[in-house]
Design a protein around this motif. Structure first.
Motif, PDB file in Angstrom:
ATOM      1  N   UNK A 158      64.610 -45.128  10.190  1.00  0.00           N
ATOM      2  CA  UNK A 158      65.925 -45.147   9.553  1.00  0.00           C
ATOM      3  C   UNK A 158      65.919 -45.966   8.271  1.00  0.00           C
ATOM      4  N   UNK A 159      65.148 -47.048   8.253  1.00  0.00           N
ATOM      5  CA  UNK A 159      65.095 -47.943   7.095  1.00  0.00           C
ATOM      6  C   UNK A 159      63.644 -48.161   6.664  1.00  0.00           C
ATOM      7  N   UNK A 160      63.026 -47.140   6.069  1.00  0.00           N
ATOM      8  CA  UNK A 160      61.599 -47.223   5.761  1.00  0.00           C
ATOM      9  C   UNK A 160      61.225 -48.297   4.741  1.00  0.00           C
ATOM     10  N   UNK A 161      62.162 -48.742   3.919  1.00  0.00           N
ATOM     11  CA  UNK A 161      61.870 -49.827   2.973  1.00  0.00           C
ATOM     12  C   UNK A 161      62.548 -51.126   3.418  1.00  0.00           C
ATOM     13  N   UNK A 162      63.027 -51.145   4.669  1.00  0.00           N
ATOM     14  CA  UNK A 162      63.746 -52.306   5.189  1.00  0.00           C
ATOM     15  C   UNK A 162      65.225 -52.205   4.892  1.00  0.00           C
ATOM     16  N   UNK A 163      65.973 -53.123   5.472  1.00  0.00           N
ATOM     17  CA  UNK A 163      67.418 -53.171   5.238  1.00  0.00           C
ATOM     18  C   UNK A 163      67.705 -53.733   3.854  1.00  0.00           C
ATOM     19  N   UNK A 164      68.854 -53.379   3.307  1.00  0.00           N
ATOM     20  CA  UNK A 164      69.270 -53.951   2.027  1.00  0.00           C
ATOM     21  C   UNK A 164      69.530 -55.432   2.213  1.00  0.00           C
ATOM     22  N   UNK A 165      68.998 -56.223   1.304  1.00  0.00           N
ATOM     23  CA  UNK A 165      69.248 -57.660   1.285  1.00  0.00           C
ATOM     24  C   UNK A 165      69.735 -58.041  -0.095  1.00  0.00           C
ATOM     25  N   UNK A 166      70.883 -58.700  -0.134  1.00  0.00           N
ATOM     26  CA  UNK A 166      71.440 -59.135  -1.404  1.00  0.00           C
ATOM     27  C   UNK A 166      70.536 -60.210  -1.996  1.00  0.00           C
ATOM     28  N   UNK A 167      70.247 -60.085  -3.279  1.00  0.00           N
ATOM     29  CA  UNK A 167      69.400 -61.048  -3.976  1.00  0.00           C
ATOM     30  C   UNK A 167      70.122 -61.547  -5.216  1.00  0.00           C
TER      31      UNK A 167
END
Length: 174
Positions: free
Chosen positions: A6-15
């Protein structure tokens, strides 16, 4: 790449967005249309109808979703640049993905939308000042976010959906 389909590049993380990151994010936006077209090159209709994961969207739905979502985002950037913290209208991505155009239209129509939208969006992004990226949008369910946040979100969103296609192709080659 993540093992999570479902999240092949990982979850979105605010930077915290720096000038270098901003340039990297803009490059992602600029390069996505060609990468999506290449990722879909040579796929048969049956392959386009393949879900990228069990109970997930088909590749066709993913492409149409990117066209819908990125068109919305481009418009939101323009609203953010021309209005004082406008409230944006959310929409149901899942419901849109079930509409006839998302399920049955040829992907070339959405690839053309993505190409045109991203060409204009990249031009707009490259014209923006640091102050412009600090302008805010109000999401009625999530609160206020600046345009740097939305740029980082759409960098992730671009990589996320591209990976849905490229990772499925890798898995199906085995």
């Amino acid at each position: 790449m993540s093992e999570d389909l479902r999240f092949p590049v990982g979850n979105f993380e605010q930077v915290e967005v720096t000038k270098d990151l901003r340039n990297q994010f803009i490059k992602t936006i600029a390069e996505l249309p060609a990468k999506l077209r290449a990722a879909c090159e040579g796929l048969s209709e049956a392959q386009l109808e393949t879900p990228y994961r069990p109970e997930g969207w088909t590749i066709k739905q993913v492409i149409h979703h990117v066209a819908d979502s990125h068109s919305q985002s481009f418009s939101r950037f323009k609203l953010g640049l021309t209005e004082n913290c406008p409230t944006i209208k959310p929409y149901s991505e899942a419901d849109w993905a079930e509409l006839a155009d998302s399920k049955h239209a040829p992907i070339d129509s959405s690839l053309a939308i993505i190409e045109g939208t991203h060409a204009r969006w990249t031009l707009l992004l490259n014209s923006m000042t640091d102050a412009d990226f600090g302008k805010k949008l109000n999401h009625p369910e999530r609160g206020e976010y600046d345009l740097d946040y939305f740029l980082s979100l759409y960098d992730w969103h671009s990589r996320h959906h591209l990976a849905h296609i490229t990772e499925l192709r890798k898995r199906n080659q085995r």
